[in-house]
Scaffold this motif. Structure first.
Motif: not given
Length: 209
Positions: A107-132
């Motif tokens: 239950q110790t607070f580690i930090g935060i996950l920002m909304h925009e960081k999460m979206l950037d992560f999934y954008w990358h993981e879905l393979g949605i990059e320039d040229g695809h």
């Protein structure tokens, strides 16, 4: 946790202590130029909730007592995830928040996950990059549709990623969005779409990302 690298650690954050006043919290937020901040307990380990600048301004403008403890305007006390949270749990919890608190198993607070960081992560993981290329196909609503579509597609090309969405047009159908490698040739994509159309699968959209 898949998003561990995207978590902003506690030491890098603007933190407000639960024993501080509303006036002190407002000064901290104005100085840091943050619109909200996590509130921790006196040990600086346990997450209590969030405090938002807009709520502080509203309280002050209505003549509210700014010497009240910051917990008076505490929000999102139950909005947090654990560091080993599933992808679905992260998406569901973070949906309406600018960030989500991340706790460890103790239950110790580690930090935060920002909304925009999460979206950037999934954008990358879905393979949605320039040229695809991204191809979206609508199913018939039958149990074996996904298997049929992927069998046709992978006969001609490998896939970077594939995900399913409920059809907005027909409730019983799904839309399959498939990401193709950057080097996939136009002729190959045309063959795939022609084969899918011959099987009565409607190709909704082909996009170059």
């Amino acid at each position: 946790m898949l998003l561990a690298s995207a978590v902003i650690k506690r030491d890098s954050l603007t933190i407000i202590n639960e024993s501080q006043t509303l006036a002190e919290a407002l000064e901290i937020l104005e100085t840091s130029d943050n619109r909200c901040a996590p509130i921790l307990d006196d040990t600086n380990l346990l997450f209590r909730g969030n405090i938002y600048k807009m709520h502080l301004y509203r309280h002050k403008s209505q003549g509210g007592d700014m010497n009240l403890p910051v917990t008076y305007l505490l929000k999102n006390a139950t909005k947090f995830i654990y560091e080993n949270a599933s992808t679905f749990n992260i998406l569901f919890t973070l949906r309406d928040l600018p960030y989500i608190a991340v706790l460890d198993e103790h239950q110790t607070f580690i930090g935060i996950l920002m909304h925009e960081k999460m979206l950037d992560f999934y954008w990358h993981e879905l393979g949605i990059e320039d040229g695809h290329c991204l191809l979206t196909v609508e199913t018939h609503g039958k149990p074996n549709d996904i298997a049929t579509i992927t069998k046709i597609v992978t006969k001609y090309s490998p896939l970077v990623n594939l995900f399913l969405l409920n059809s907005t047009t027909y409730p019983n159908r799904q839309e399959i969005s498939m990401t193709f490698p950057k080097q996939t040739e136009k002729e190959v994509l045309e063959k795939i779409m022609n084969r899918l159309e011959r099987k009565q699968f409607h190709t909704l959209k082909l996009s170059k990302i």
